[in-house]
Design a protein around this motif. Structure first.
Motif, PDB file in Angstrom:
ATOM      1  N   ILE A 101      -7.025  -0.706  -0.919  1.00 18.02           N
ATOM      2  CA  ILE A 101      -7.158  -0.374  -2.328  1.00 18.02           C
ATOM      3  C   ILE A 101      -8.496   0.320  -2.515  1.00 18.02           C
ATOM      4  N   PHE A 102      -8.454   1.485  -3.113  1.00 15.46           N
ATOM      5  CA  PHE A 102      -9.648   2.308  -3.292  1.00 15.46           C
ATOM      6  C   PHE A 102     -10.202   2.193  -4.703  1.00 15.46           C
ATOM      7  N   GLY A 103     -11.511   2.338  -4.802  1.00 17.85           N
ATOM      8  CA  GLY A 103     -12.131   2.518  -6.101  1.00 17.85           C
ATOM      9  C   GLY A 103     -11.957   3.952  -6.551  1.00 17.85           C
ATOM     10  N   THR A 104     -12.548   4.297  -7.706  1.00 21.37           N
ATOM     11  CA  THR A 104     -12.401   5.647  -8.252  1.00 21.37           C
ATOM     12  C   THR A 104     -13.450   6.608  -7.706  1.00 21.37           C
TER      13      THR A 104
ATOM     14  N   LEU B  45      -1.658   3.512  -4.190  1.00 19.44           N
ATOM     15  CA  LEU B  45      -0.643   3.331  -3.169  1.00 19.44           C
ATOM     16  C   LEU B  45       0.761   3.394  -3.751  1.00 19.44           C
ATOM     17  N   ILE B  46       1.610   4.248  -3.177  1.00 23.45           N
ATOM     18  CA  ILE B  46       2.975   4.444  -3.662  1.00 23.45           C
ATOM     19  C   ILE B  46       3.969   3.641  -2.819  1.00 23.45           C
ATOM     20  N   HIS B  47       4.031   3.926  -1.535  1.00 26.45           N
ATOM     21  CA  HIS B  47       4.886   3.230  -0.578  1.00 26.45           C
ATOM     22  C   HIS B  47       4.160   3.118   0.749  1.00 26.45           C
ATOM     23  N   GLY B  58       4.528   0.005  -2.924  1.00 24.15           N
ATOM     24  CA  GLY B  58       3.115  -0.198  -3.183  1.00 24.15           C
ATOM     25  C   GLY B  58       2.876  -0.536  -4.637  1.00 24.15           C
ATOM     26  N   ASP B  59       1.784  -0.053  -5.177  1.00 26.09           N
ATOM     27  CA  ASP B  59       1.406  -0.387  -6.551  1.00 26.09           C
ATOM     28  C   ASP B  59       2.106   0.462  -7.606  1.00 26.09           C
ATOM     29  N   ILE B  60       2.490   1.701  -7.259  1.00 22.89           N
ATOM     30  CA  ILE B  60       3.121   2.597  -8.233  1.00 22.89           C
ATOM     31  C   ILE B  60       4.358   3.264  -7.630  1.00 22.89           C
TER      32      ILE B  60
END
Lengths: 112, 112
Positions: A101-104, B45-47, B58-60
């Protein structure tokens, strides 16, 4: 919600100066990574620091990790114009530790 | 040299059309990931996939499908593209626990 966040949003320095980017995260981690992304390119890993480490160096780069305050920092010494980039911290706190998970990001600009 | 290669580099698609983004890795990593990057959001993160035949949300993930037909290849599919999916998409490969990720150079998608 943002699991990792860098600050400040942007920094400007002159070549030869040092710069520090900070990162705060919200959950327990096994490792934290710092990435650099130059314009038009994908992120490139700079340093991976594990939860049992307090400091890691890679050339002009130095990362610290404080798990008690859930924070990390990335310092660059003797900056060069080619250090101009967006710097991200990323944690493995998502999807059971299987994804980053990345920051902005923090935009660092180094001028001559 | 181990690498992650994305194709195409740029794509213009029509709203409602089908779009397939491709990713190939030579790192022999088990895990592969698709992220999208938008201003102000960092990488999201999508998949992702743990290996050939597996895909995970993933998240979206809404509006996206993924396919992992082999260790080397991981595709992101937009069955009905929408303008909100205009973004830069990054593929990455890595290993759980090692977390040494390698990113591709990105695909810039414009949906009109």
């Amino acid at each position: 919600s943002q699991l990792a966040e860098e600050n400040p949003w942007a920094l400007s320095v002159h070549e030869g100066e040092s710069v520090t980017v900070n990162c705060s995260y919200k959950t327990s981690i096994t490792a934290l990574q710092w990435y650099r992304q130059k314009s038009g390119e994908g992120p490139a890993q700079l340093i991976l620091i594990r939860s049992n480490e307090r400091e890691k160096r890679n050339g002009r780069l130095r990362a610290t990790l404080d798990t008690s305050s859930q924070s990390s920092s990335l310092s660059i010494t003797a900056t060069r114009c080619e250090d101009t980039a967006v710097y991200f911290c990323a944690t493995d706190a998502d999807q059971g530790g299987r994804a980053l998970i990345f920051g902005t990001g923090t935009t660092v600009s180094v001028s001559p | 040299e181990a690498a992650v290669t994305q194709s195409p580099r740029n794509k213009v698609a029509v709203t409602g059309g089908k779009v397939t983004l491709s990713c190939n890795q030579t790192n022999n990593h088990n895990n592969m990931y698709w992220y999208r990057q938008d201003t102000g959001h960092g990488l999201r993160l999508i998949h992702y996939s743990y290996g050939a035949g597996s895909t995970e949300k993933g998240d979206i993930p809404d509006g996206y499908k993924a396919s992992r037909p082999s260790q080397e290849n991981f595709s992101l599919i937009l069955e009905l593209a929408t303008p909100s999916q205009t973004s830069v998409y990054f593929c990455a490969s890595g290993e759980t626990g090692d977390s040494d990720y390698t990113f591709g150079s990105g695909t810039r998608l414009l949906v009109i």
